[in-house]
Design an enzyme around this catalytic site. Structure first.
Site, PDB file in Angstrom:
ATOM      1  N   HIS A 167       0.814  -1.221   0.000  1.00 22.86           N
ATOM      2  CA  HIS A 167       0.000   0.000   0.000  1.00 22.86           C
ATOM      3  C   HIS A 167       0.842   1.263   0.000  1.00 22.86           C
ATOM      4  CE1 HIS A 167       0.876  -0.378   4.338  1.00 22.86           C
ATOM      5  NE2 HIS A 167       0.714   0.932   4.371  1.00 22.86           N
ATOM      6  N   HIS A 169       4.608   9.622  12.486  1.00 25.68           N
ATOM      7  CA  HIS A 169       3.993   8.344  12.116  1.00 25.68           C
ATOM      8  C   HIS A 169       4.652   7.232  12.925  1.00 25.68           C
ATOM      9  CE1 HIS A 169       1.859   5.797   9.334  1.00 25.68           C
ATOM     10  NE2 HIS A 169       2.907   5.416   8.638  1.00 25.68           N
TER      11      HIS A 169
END
EC number: 1.13.11.16
Length: 312
Positions: free
Chosen positions: A115, A179
């Protein structure tokens, strides 16, 4: 010859652990505008700098960066399956150019991408095959990492090559910003986890589903006192975006891996894809850039940003 750039965050939790409907609508709107701009530009080639999340690359042989002449999506988190439309001979020419530039890039003739590469292609083009695309995967989750100055030099080499083509080229960077999803570390890992990190290709559907369930569960408590993961860092994200927009790329050479991991999260190093993309654009001279969007989104475990740029 026209070269444009888009850098944007990706998140496998989109549609699986969403924030409020108003935030989803904001992101949908900015992605729709970005898609329309790509459609209007109609690139003859896309070069995408992307990370991998232990789906195609593992510690049995972990390159700092690798270019593919053929690649197939692993279709994780509901992303599109199938091959990318890679112009093989052009990818080989780019590989030779990068090597001739003094950078030891790895080459794959059969790469699996996840992804981190495919979500952005799908969001901006609706397909994995609509445009010719050359993927360059930059190790962003598996320490030790190449220093940031090497990533900048990689981008510059790619930029010199695409500038010589005389084509409409779209450069993409995808990942980050601040993140820290629950990606395990090899150091200190239990035997089963270590084996996965070293040679975990082609997991069973059950193993992939369990892994994805762990990420969804982490997203549900991310940013709360229950979460052990480094929280999002809006100040860091916005300072990084400002650095890129203002063209202060030389400052990236001083980035310290450990400081970024501690301050903004271990997977913040996906910004390497943004660094390479902007360095590629800057290789041809001055550029103008704009911040299209930014919001810290705990549900997606991402400081979610979108930035666009083009040559002046």
């Amino acid at each position: 010859m026209t070269i444009k750039l888009k850098c944007l965050s990706h998140t496998p939790l989109r549609g699986l652990n969403d924030p409020g409907a108003d935030v989803v609508a904001e992101v949908d709107a900015v992605l729709a505008r970005s898609r329309a701009e790509v459609e209007a530009f109609d690139p003859e080639l896309i070069v995408i700098f992307a990370p991998d999340h232990y789906n195609g690359l593992f510690y049995d042989l972990m390159p700092p960066f690798v270019i593919a002449t053929a690649a197939e999506s692993v279709a994780d988190y509901g992303t599109l399956p199938g091959p990318l439309s890679i112009p093989r001979d052009l990818a080989l020419d780019l590989t030779r150019h990068i090597l001739d530039s003094g950078l030891d890039i790895a080459l794959s003739h059969r790469l699996q991408v996840d992804h981190g590469c495919t979500q952005t292609l799908e969001e901006l083009t609706g397909s994995l095959t609509r445009y010719p695309v050359i993927p360059i995967i930059i190790n962003s989750v598996a320490p030790p990492f190449a220093p940031y100055r090497r990533i900048r030099k990689l981008g510059e080499a790619v930029g010199r090559f695409v500038a010589s083509l005389g084509k409409r080229v779209l450069i993409l960077g995808t990942g980050g910003l601040s993140h820290e999803p629950p990606v395990p570390l090899l150091s200190g890992a239990a035997e089963e986890i270590a084996e996965f990190l070293i040679a975990g290709r082609n997991p069973t559907p059950e193993a992939r589903a369990a892994r994805q369930a762990r990420t969804i569960a982490a997203g549900k408590i991310y940013g709360t006192a229950e979460s052990p993961l480094t929280p999002l860092n809006t100040d860091w994200d916005l300072a990084f975006i400002d650095l890129l927009v203002q063209g202060r790329l030389a400052e990236i050479d001083d980035f310290v891996v450990e400081e970024i991991s501690t301050t903004a999260g271990r997977s913040t190093h996906e910004i390497r894809t943004w660094v390479a993309a902007f360095a590629a654009l800057a290789a041809g001279g001055a550029y103008r850039a704009r911040q299209d969007y930014y919001r810290p989104i705990n549900e997606w475990i991402a400081g979610y940003g979108v930035v666009s740029a083009e040559r002046r």
